[in-house]
Design an enzyme around this catalytic site. Structure first.
Site, short mmCIF file in Angstrom:
data_model
loop_
_atom_site.label_atom_id
_atom_site.label_comp_id
_atom_site.label_asym_id
_atom_site.label_seq_id
_atom_site.Cartn_x
_atom_site.Cartn_y
_atom_site.Cartn_z
CG LEU A 161 19.11 -3.96 6.43
CD1 LEU A 161 20.05 -4.13 6.51
CD2 LEU A 161 18.47 -3.37 7.71
CE LYS A 164 9.21 -7.43 -11.27
NZ LYS A 164 8.86 -5.83 -10.41
CB VAL A 191 2.99 -1.11 -12.77
CG1 VAL A 191 4.30 -1.84 -13.11
CG2 VAL A 191 3.43 0.53 -12.60
CD GLU A 203 -7.50 0.98 -15.09
OE1 GLU A 203 -6.57 0.29 -14.31
OE2 GLU A 203 -7.65 2.68 -14.59
CB VAL A 220 -14.35 -2.18 -7.84
CG1 VAL A 220 -14.66 -2.96 -6.81
CG2 VAL A 220 -13.74 -2.99 -9.47
CG HIS A 234 23.64 -9.56 -36.09
ND1 HIS A 234 22.57 -9.39 -36.77
CD2 HIS A 234 24.45 -10.70 -37.14
CE1 HIS A 234 21.59 -10.26 -37.43
NE2 HIS A 234 22.72 -10.25 -37.30
P1 FAD Z 1 10.19 1.59 0.75
O1 FAD Z 1 11.14 0.74 0.02
O2 FAD Z 1 8.46 1.39 1.03
O3 FAD Z 1 10.99 1.35 2.21
C1 FAD Z 1 10.93 2.09 3.69
C2 FAD Z 1 11.18 1.63 4.99
O4 FAD Z 1 10.80 1.92 5.60
C3 FAD Z 1 10.23 -0.01 4.59
O5 FAD Z 1 11.37 -1.46 5.05
C4 FAD Z 1 9.89 0.48 6.05
O6 FAD Z 1 9.61 -0.82 7.16
C5 FAD Z 1 10.40 1.32 7.21
N1 FAD Z 1 9.82 2.70 7.88
C6 FAD Z 1 9.00 2.90 7.67
N2 FAD Z 1 8.13 3.50 8.71
C7 FAD Z 1 9.33 3.94 9.35
C8 FAD Z 1 10.13 3.95 11.07
N3 FAD Z 1 8.77 5.14 11.62
N4 FAD Z 1 11.15 3.04 11.93
C9 FAD Z 1 11.88 2.39 11.10
N5 FAD Z 1 11.94 2.13 10.04
C10 FAD Z 1 10.54 2.34 8.88
N6 FAD Z 1 10.00 -0.12 -8.24
C11 FAD Z 1 10.47 -0.32 -9.41
O7 FAD Z 1 11.20 0.45 -9.59
N7 FAD Z 1 10.91 -1.71 -9.88
C12 FAD Z 1 9.93 -2.77 -9.57
O8 FAD Z 1 10.55 -3.74 -10.43
C13 FAD Z 1 8.96 -2.88 -8.63
N8 FAD Z 1 8.10 -3.95 -8.46
C14 FAD Z 1 7.48 -3.96 -7.70
C15 FAD Z 1 6.77 -4.71 -6.94
C16 FAD Z 1 5.52 -4.82 -5.62
C17 FAD Z 1 4.58 -5.75 -5.69
C18 FAD Z 1 5.60 -3.05 -5.31
C19 FAD Z 1 4.51 -3.28 -3.39
C20 FAD Z 1 6.63 -2.03 -5.56
C21 FAD Z 1 7.26 -2.29 -6.74
N9 FAD Z 1 8.34 -1.41 -7.17
C22 FAD Z 1 9.03 -1.44 -7.92
C23 FAD Z 1 8.85 -0.31 -6.03
C24 FAD Z 1 9.06 -0.05 -5.01
O9 FAD Z 1 9.41 -1.27 -4.34
C25 FAD Z 1 9.77 1.24 -4.43
O10 FAD Z 1 9.73 2.48 -5.34
C26 FAD Z 1 10.47 1.46 -3.50
O11 FAD Z 1 10.88 1.05 -2.55
C27 FAD Z 1 10.59 2.27 -2.46
O12 FAD Z 1 11.95 2.62 -1.80
P2 FAD Z 1 11.94 3.36 -1.07
O13 FAD Z 1 13.20 3.16 0.17
O14 FAD Z 1 11.31 5.52 -0.89
O15 FAD Z 1 10.45 2.84 0.20
P1 NAI Z 2 -0.42 2.10 -10.69
O1 NAI Z 2 -0.61 3.17 -10.01
O2 NAI Z 2 0.50 1.79 -11.43
O3 NAI Z 2 -1.74 1.62 -10.80
C1 NAI Z 2 -3.05 2.20 -9.90
C2 NAI Z 2 -3.96 1.33 -11.37
O4 NAI Z 2 -5.20 1.66 -10.63
C3 NAI Z 2 -4.66 2.54 -12.58
O5 NAI Z 2 -4.44 2.54 -13.80
C4 NAI Z 2 -5.60 3.08 -11.79
O6 NAI Z 2 -6.52 4.35 -13.08
C5 NAI Z 2 -6.47 2.26 -11.41
N1 NAI Z 2 -7.48 2.51 -9.97
C6 NAI Z 2 -7.12 3.10 -9.23
N2 NAI Z 2 -8.94 3.13 -9.20
C7 NAI Z 2 -9.19 1.72 -9.07
C8 NAI Z 2 -10.61 1.53 -8.81
N3 NAI Z 2 -11.26 2.00 -8.32
N4 NAI Z 2 -11.23 0.59 -9.81
C9 NAI Z 2 -10.44 0.07 -10.49
N5 NAI Z 2 -8.56 0.61 -11.14
C10 NAI Z 2 -8.68 2.05 -10.25
O7 NAI Z 2 -0.37 0.89 -8.63
P2 NAI Z 2 0.09 -0.35 -8.81
O8 NAI Z 2 -0.11 -1.25 -9.51
O9 NAI Z 2 -0.66 -0.15 -7.39
O10 NAI Z 2 1.56 0.14 -8.43
C11 NAI Z 2 2.07 0.90 -7.55
C12 NAI Z 2 3.50 1.82 -7.25
O11 NAI Z 2 4.34 0.78 -7.27
C13 NAI Z 2 3.82 2.23 -9.07
O12 NAI Z 2 3.36 3.82 -8.58
C14 NAI Z 2 4.30 1.82 -9.35
O13 NAI Z 2 5.67 2.65 -9.84
C15 NAI Z 2 5.46 0.72 -8.51
N6 NAI Z 2 5.70 -0.35 -8.92
C16 NAI Z 2 6.61 -0.28 -10.04
C17 NAI Z 2 6.18 -0.92 -10.15
C18 NAI Z 2 7.94 -1.38 -11.93
O14 NAI Z 2 8.46 -0.43 -12.00
N7 NAI Z 2 7.98 -2.79 -12.72
C19 NAI Z 2 6.30 -2.68 -10.13
C20 NAI Z 2 5.46 -2.98 -9.43
C21 NAI Z 2 4.80 -1.37 -8.59
#
Ligand code: FAD
Ligand code: NAI
Length: 462
Positions: free
Chosen positions: A38, A51, A179, A199, A233, A441
């Site tokens: 989960l 993290k 991000v 970028e 790219v 502080h």
């Molecule tokens: P998800 O977490 O994507 O969960 C959806 C779930 O649904 C999945 O487990 C999938 O297997 C399941 N599912 C899909 N279709 C079906 C189906 N038909 N039947 C059964 N199960 C199904 N956000 C932050 O706020 N802070 C962060 O630090 C952060 N770091 C991130 C780092 C990375 C590398 C990535 C990729 C994302 C990060 N995010 C972060 C974004 C965050 O993970 C997502 O915004 C969040 O997980 C979204 O939650 P959700 O419940 O909408 O979907």
């Molecule tokens: P993002 O939307 O943050 O960044 C994507 C970047 O790629 C943008 O700067 C965009 O201009 C650039 N880009 C797009 N097409 C391109 C191309 N062809 N060539 C070069 N650059 C290009 O998306 P990212 O980093 O993939 O994260 C996805 C989501 O996951 C975000 O929306 C974010 O909210 C969530 N996330 C959140 C985290 C957090 O809250 N700490 C950590 C990681 C993910």
């Protein structure tokens, strides 16, 4: 046929939180999840594992830099990658097991497998059909693909592959200065890789207050990350375990190429609705792939709701969680609400970046009169004591009413500091309210208070 009040599809932070709140409100609840554990993207391949690697790599970097400055003479630690990944996985496992415990505690049935909506009021998982009064789609998102770039999750990776490296790259290219690119790029840079970030736009972290973005880019550059901005790219291919990335400048069309041991594609994520059966239900999906909803998270079909990454809004775990709680309350006949004006965003690099509310650019565009209170961490004793005197807090307040409109921080513990501004904004506080609140502080939070003081008669330590 088993019957439920609510079936939630997807057990990410949106879905599992929704299921728990539904159960707490007395609704008979099931949650469908096809992963073996989960917690969704966030716990398995997102927030939590990234993290853990950020933490480990930050401490490693600290040991090779500031330890000696503090008179701590240790031999340079060796990186045991397998052990580091074990630590990361144990962090993930602890959390995913925790959700399983919470499901049992709240008597939520975990329906294991892929859920499909056959019609309003019915969900099938495998061969089994379940009746339900309400369905919540919380199926999340997946990495967006990039034309010409074939991901193999070994050399050319998405964030998922970057979290399980076979070995540490010496040279890494990150496509996208958002991000994911900056967090995971930082991890590998700290662990010794030469990291180049390409970028498309002429600035990093789109959407973030531009003054913060500029300072942040300078800080990352000092840490060794190289930025190639305004560049598209064209392709990334692999030969004999090495990748070649080709690109074209958007300014002068100049072309170039760069070799790398690892290429991270981090150009955004897209909503995931594959095989969910939406086409037959009448649920509307936008051109961007988002499930369309009204102000109460209901889709075009009564009794089918959607939340989290699969709908509009920032793709953030806490946004998904808030929607999960709110929709549960709506289903239970209460008044679920999410204040989209107060959703913080944090980038967990070192230093961290944290933002909430309006940016200066947005306020200018709206023609709103505002004042700016800024305070540099150089004036904060605590931050300086651990070598984090760079960066600043910037508070934006209405010019007439003094009401806080936004806060933007680049500096130590920014992700924690932003919470008090969120609370203040929820209470409609003025900058003066923060300025008159006693802050302990020495803490970094004093910098927030000083920024609030700077909105009035002036900061003390600047
Ligand atoms: P998800 O977490 O994507 O969960 C959806 C779930 O649904 C999945 O487990 C999938 O297997 C399941 N599912 C899909 N279709 C079906 C189906 N038909 N039947 C059964 N199960 C199904 N956000 C932050 O706020 N802070 C962060 O630090 C952060 N770091 C991130 C780092 C990375 C590398 C990535 C990729 C994302 C990060 N995010 C972060 C974004 C965050 O993970 C997502 O915004 C969040 O997980 C979204 O939650 P959700 O419940 O909408 O979907
Ligand atoms: P993002 O939307 O943050 O960044 C994507 C970047 O790629 C943008 O700067 C965009 O201009 C650039 N880009 C797009 N097409 C391109 C191309 N062809 N060539 C070069 N650059 C290009 O998306 P990212 O980093 O993939 O994260 C996805 C989501 O996951 C975000 O929306 C974010 O909210 C969530 N996330 C959140 C985290 C957090 O809250 N700490 C950590 C990681 C993910």
């Amino acid at each position: 046929m088993a019957e439920y009040d609510v079936i939630v599809i997807g057990a990410g932070p949106g879905g599992y939180v929704c299921a728990i709140r539904c159960a707490q409100l007395g609704l008979k609840t099931a949650c469908v999840e096809s992963r073996e554990t989960l917690g969704g993207t966030c716990l398995n391949v997102g927030c939590i594992p990234s993290k853990a690697l950020l933490h480990a790599s930050e401490l490693y970097k600290e040991s090779t830099t500031h330890f000696a400055d503090m008179g701590l003479n240790v031999a340079t630690p060796k990186i045991d990658l397998a052990k580091m990944l074990e630590y990361k996985q144990s962090t993930v496992d602890g959390n995913t097991k925790g959700i399983e415990f919470l499901f049992k505690k709240n008597k939520i049935d975990w329906l294991k497998g892929k859920g499909k909506i056959t019609r309003a009021g019915e969900v099938t998982v495998g061969e089994t059909a379940y009746k339900t009064r309400n369905i919540v789609i919380a199926t999340g998102s997946e990495p967006a693909s990039l034309p010409g770039v074939e991901v193999d999750e070994k050399v050319i990776v998405t964030s998922t592959g970057a979290l399980v490296p076979g070995k540490l790259p010496k040279k890494m290219v990150v496509i996208g200065a958002g991000v994911i690119g900056l967090e995971l790029g930082s991890v590998y840079a700290r662990l010794g890789a030469e990291v180049t970030v390409i970028e498309f736009l002429d600035h990093i972290t789109p959407g973030i207050d531009s003054e913060i973005a500029k300072t942040f880019q300078k800080m990352l550059t000092k840490q060794g990350l190289k930025f190639v901005l305004n560049t598209a790219v064209q392709s990334a291919t692999v030969s004999k375990g090495k990748a070649t990335v080709t690109y074209k400048s958007r300014k002068d069309e100049a072309e170039g190429s760069i070799e790398a041991d690892m290429v991270l594609v981090a150009t955004g994520r897209k909503p995931y609705t594959e095989d969910l059966g939406l086409a037959h239900t009448g649920v509307v999906v936008s051109q961007r792939g988002q499930v369309e909803i009204d102000n109460h998270w209901q889709t075009a079909v009564p009794g089918i709701y959607a939340i989290g990454d699969v709908v509009k809004g920032p793709m953030l775990a806490h946004k998904a969680e808030d929607e999960g709680m709110a929709v549960a309350e709506v289903i239970a006949g209460q008044h679920g609400h999410v204040n989209y004006d107060v959703i913080p965003g944090v980038i967990y690099t070192s230093p961290e970046v944290a933002t909430v509310g309006k940016t200066e650019e947005q306020l200018k565009e709206e023609g709103r009169k505002y004042k700016v209170g800024k305070f540099p961490f150089m004036g904060n004793a605590r931050a300086k004591s651990y070598f984090m005197g760079e960066g600043f807090v910037k508070l934006l307040a209405d010019a007439e009413t003094d009401r806080i409109l936004g806060a933007h921080i680049v500096g130590p513990q920014a992700g924690e500091l932003i919470a008090e501004v969120c609370v203040a904004m929820e209470f409609g506080a003025a900058a003066e309210d923060l300025a008159r609140t006693c802050h302990a502080h020495p803490t970094c939070s004093e910098a927030v208070r000083e920024a609030a003081l700077a909105c009035g008669d002036g900061a003390i330590h600047a």
